[in-house]
Motif scaffolding. Structure first.
Motif, PDB file in Angstrom:
ATOM      1  N   LEU B  61     -47.144 -15.635 -63.104  1.00 42.94           N
ATOM      2  CA  LEU B  61     -48.403 -16.035 -63.734  1.00 42.94           C
ATOM      3  C   LEU B  61     -49.531 -15.119 -63.280  1.00 42.94           C
ATOM      4  N   TRP B  62     -50.229 -14.561 -64.230  1.00 43.60           N
ATOM      5  CA  TRP B  62     -51.469 -13.870 -63.886  1.00 43.60           C
ATOM      6  C   TRP B  62     -52.605 -14.808 -64.280  1.00 43.60           C
ATOM      7  N   VAL B  63     -53.466 -15.086 -63.317  1.00 45.42           N
ATOM      8  CA  VAL B  63     -54.543 -16.046 -63.542  1.00 45.42           C
ATOM      9  C   VAL B  63     -55.872 -15.361 -63.254  1.00 45.42           C
ATOM     10  N   ASP B  65     -59.333 -14.490 -61.978  1.00 49.21           N
ATOM     11  CA  ASP B  65     -59.966 -14.884 -60.719  1.00 49.21           C
ATOM     12  C   ASP B  65     -61.413 -15.278 -60.987  1.00 49.21           C
ATOM     13  N   LYS B  70     -57.735 -19.908 -60.138  1.00 50.63           N
ATOM     14  CA  LYS B  70     -56.505 -19.636 -59.384  1.00 50.63           C
ATOM     15  C   LYS B  70     -56.084 -20.853 -58.552  1.00 50.63           C
ATOM     16  N   ALA B  73     -54.634 -23.345 -60.780  1.00 48.49           N
ATOM     17  CA  ALA B  73     -53.289 -22.940 -61.211  1.00 48.49           C
ATOM     18  C   ALA B  73     -52.264 -23.226 -60.105  1.00 48.49           C
ATOM     19  N   ARG B  74     -52.656 -22.943 -58.863  1.00 52.39           N
ATOM     20  CA  ARG B  74     -51.727 -23.234 -57.751  1.00 52.39           C
ATOM     21  C   ARG B  74     -51.410 -24.727 -57.691  1.00 52.39           C
ATOM     22  N   ARG B  92     -45.141 -18.137 -59.601  1.00 48.56           N
ATOM     23  CA  ARG B  92     -45.974 -17.525 -58.561  1.00 48.56           C
ATOM     24  C   ARG B  92     -47.048 -16.693 -59.238  1.00 48.56           C
ATOM     25  N   LEU B  93     -48.156 -16.553 -58.552  1.00 50.02           N
ATOM     26  CA  LEU B  93     -49.251 -15.772 -59.094  1.00 50.02           C
ATOM     27  C   LEU B  93     -49.002 -14.293 -58.811  1.00 50.02           C
TER      28      LEU B  93
END
Lengths: 199, 220
Positions: B61-63, B65, B70, B73-74, B92-93
């Motif tokens: 996952l790209w989230v 910032d 972020k 998302a976590r 995972r990010l």
């Protein structure tokens, strides 16, 4: 757990005083493997197999007769599971850690061979996620096995150990997820260890 | 002492009477599958299932910032990860959006690309959307899957909760839960108002990840 602690304390305080023979301390390293931990059904059968688990065992035993010893062993195991499901590649994980405390009696069979039978408690410790996320309840574990004395040098003896144990497996997460009853799990392990005998 | 040995072995034999764990019936679920119109000549619909292949887990996952997205998302990853017993899904990010399987942006959803399907969650004071492009054939999911979370009322006191619900909800869509639940107590309800997974959410995720998928992820 309180009962086990009391047993340990009693053994430590009373047994050496009662019998001035040798007290044995042992440390061993081995691997344990066994039958599947769980079965699930979600469109198809899912089997949770346990991988070989490296296990460290520490023990102490006291003579209770001319031939037999009463012992206590603590074991820490580091295992993992592989999930097997038709139509999908096998998936490794999650991992688990077990801590067990068993009391046992051991005695001679023939030559360098000694038997050992015992019972104790085993706990699956909490992990990050998956079926071990919440750890497990205290499980009764029954053990049997043999120790083979390989080499003796002074107070030290190199031992080969074969251990079988039986438990009825479940975890808190499985119960929370609606699983009922428990799974018979049989494990067999091999290890090498060192015994130190203190007169 | 051989009597002790025999007694021990007998005890083991008695207790070793066959016992198998019994798994639950997981029928608390809603339909998660994507309904795709696949023939422009007529109203023909196909109902298709998707889950990330095991070799794609953990999903990348790209989230963006920005605005604690972020962190949200976590939380969403941790929430959904707990739904699974056998590690079927995890994420995972990642720092590089080029290699991401999923991109989550703090952005008002742009116009829907041609051929894509949008799942939108509309809640005041924020909303979210996830676009799925089924590619040239309806049996593909074109990567990356794109999700959007956007604060519509930036100063609203309920914004933080809303962002938490909606981010977790959109992550649910990116996992392959392509429909909304009809029950308002589920995170995957169209207007998510909870930040925990209901029994139906968990059951649906488990079912989705053990149901044979019709679609595979492809990277153009």
């Amino acid at each position: 757990m309180r009962i086990s602690s009391c047993c340990l304390l009693s053994l430590a305080l009373l047994a050496p005083a009662a019998l001035p023979a040798q007290v044995r301390y042992s440390a061993s390293l081995g691997v344990l493997g066994g039958t599947p931990l769980a079965h699930d059904q979600l469109f198809q059968e899912i089997e949770v197999q346990q991988d070989l688990a490296p296990t460290v065992t520490l023990g102490v035993s006291f003579p209770v007769s001319k031939r037999e010893f009463l012992g206590l062993e603590a074991a820490l195991g580091f295992g993992g599971v592989t999930t097997v499901e038709p139509g999908y590649p096998d998936v490794e994980g999650p991992s688990f850690t077990t801590l067990s405390l068993t009391g046992s009696v051991d005695g001679p069979v023939i030559g360098p061979l000694r038997y050992r039978v015992g019972a104790g408690l085993l706990k699956y410790l909490p992990e990050e996620a998956g079926i071990f996320a919440e750890g497990g309840p205290l499980l009764l574990v029954l053990t049997a096995g043999t120790d083979v004395r390989l080499v003796t040098r002074g107070s030290f003896t190199l031992m080969a150990r074969i251990r079988y144990d039986y438990q009825r497996f479940t975890t808190d997460q499985l119960q929370f997820s609606g699983f009922s009853r428990t799974q018979d799990v049989h494990r067999l392990g091999f290890g090498l260890g060192v015994d130190y005998s203190r007169p | 002492m051989s009597r002790t040995l025999l007694a021990g072995l007998a005890g083991i034999a008695i207790l070793a009477a066959c016992s198998d764990i019994v798994s639950p019936v997981r029928n608390a679920r809603y339909d998660w599958r994507l309904i795709v119109a696949y023939d422009s000549a007529g109203p023909r619909l196909d109902t298709l299932s998707f889950h990330w292949p095991r070799n794609s887990v953990p999903v990348k996952l790209w989230v963006e910032d920005a605005s604690d997205l972020k962190a949200r998302a976590r939380e969403g990853i941790a929430l959904w990860k707990d739904a699974f017993l056998y590690g079927e899904w995890d994420a995972r990010l990642v720092d590089d959006s080029t290699s991401a399987d999923v991109i989550i942006r703090l952005l008002q959803p742009p116009p829907l690309p041609a051929g894509a399907i949008r799942m939108a969650a509309s809640v005041e004071p924020c909303f979210g959307a996830t676009d799925v492009d089924t590619g040239a054939t309806r049996f593909e999911i074109v990567l990356p899957v794109r999700s959007y979370v956007f604060p519509s009322l930036p100063n609203d006191p309920g914004l933080e909760d809303c962002m938490r619900h909606v981010t977790s909800h959109e992550i649910g869509h990116t996992m392959g839960l392509f429909q909304h639940s009809p029950d308002s107590l589920d995170l995957m309800y169209g207007v998510p108002a909870v930040d925990f997974l209901s029994e139906r959410d968990v059951g649906t995720a488990e079912n989705a990840y053990h149901f044979t998928p019709d679609m595979v992820p492809v990277r153009p």
